[in-house]
Scaffold this motif. Structure first.
Motif: not given
Length: 158
Positions: A85, A89, A102, A106, A114-117, A142, A151, A154
């Motif tokens: 992960s 990322g 990340v 994940c 989690s990948l930043r929004e 994420d 996303r 997911t």
């Protein structure tokens, strides 16, 4: 003959395949991470074998072999975070794990990884340049949530 470059951490390939209607190259990025690089049949082909210092495994991978002949195959790369992960990322965002969010693999039990929004990823850059983009397979970058519209793809089953 196409120039072939190098990447042996699980056979990463980046390729321009023909031209789009807009005259731009089509780009396909393949990130297989479930096998080691030498387990691809094309490494036994003399054209490819000359580029690496090891012998390919005796395997049959006809579709990946054909794809390699049409692509740019990378034979060397280094990841400063060789965990699935966080590595994904970094590839997607161009940021180190502590910046992109990340920091661990994940999974639903780890909402903190989690990948930043707000992370601008390579798909965002291609999309802004007019490319149609898709991600096929497990994102694994994420926190999985049910049908997250931010996303796509997911999903956690009940």
């Amino acid at each position: 003959m196409k120039i072939r470059i190098a990447i042996p951490f699980a056979g990463l390939a980046l390729t321009a395949c023909g031209q789009s209607e807009a005259g731009r190259p089509n780009v396909i990025y393949v990130f297989p991470d479930q096998y080691r690089n030498s387990s691809l049949g094309f490494w036994s082909d003399p054209e490819f074998a000359a580029e690496v210092g090891w012998k390919g495994d005796p395997v049959a991978t006809p579709n990946l072999d054909r794809f390699a002949r049409e692509a740019t195959v990378l034979t060397e790369a280094v990841s400063n975070f060789p965990v699935s992960s966080p590595h994904r990322g970094m590839l997607l965002s161009g940021m180190y794990p502590e910046r992109n969010g990340v920091v661990l693999n994940c999974m639903s039990e780890r909402p903190e990884s989690s990948l930043r929004e707000d992370a601008e990823c390579i798909g965002d850059v291609f999309s802004a340049a007019g490319y149609d983009c898709a991600y096929i397979g497990k994102l694994h970058a994420d926190f999985p949530t049910k049908n997250n519209p931010q996303r796509p793809g997911t999903y956690v089953s009940d």
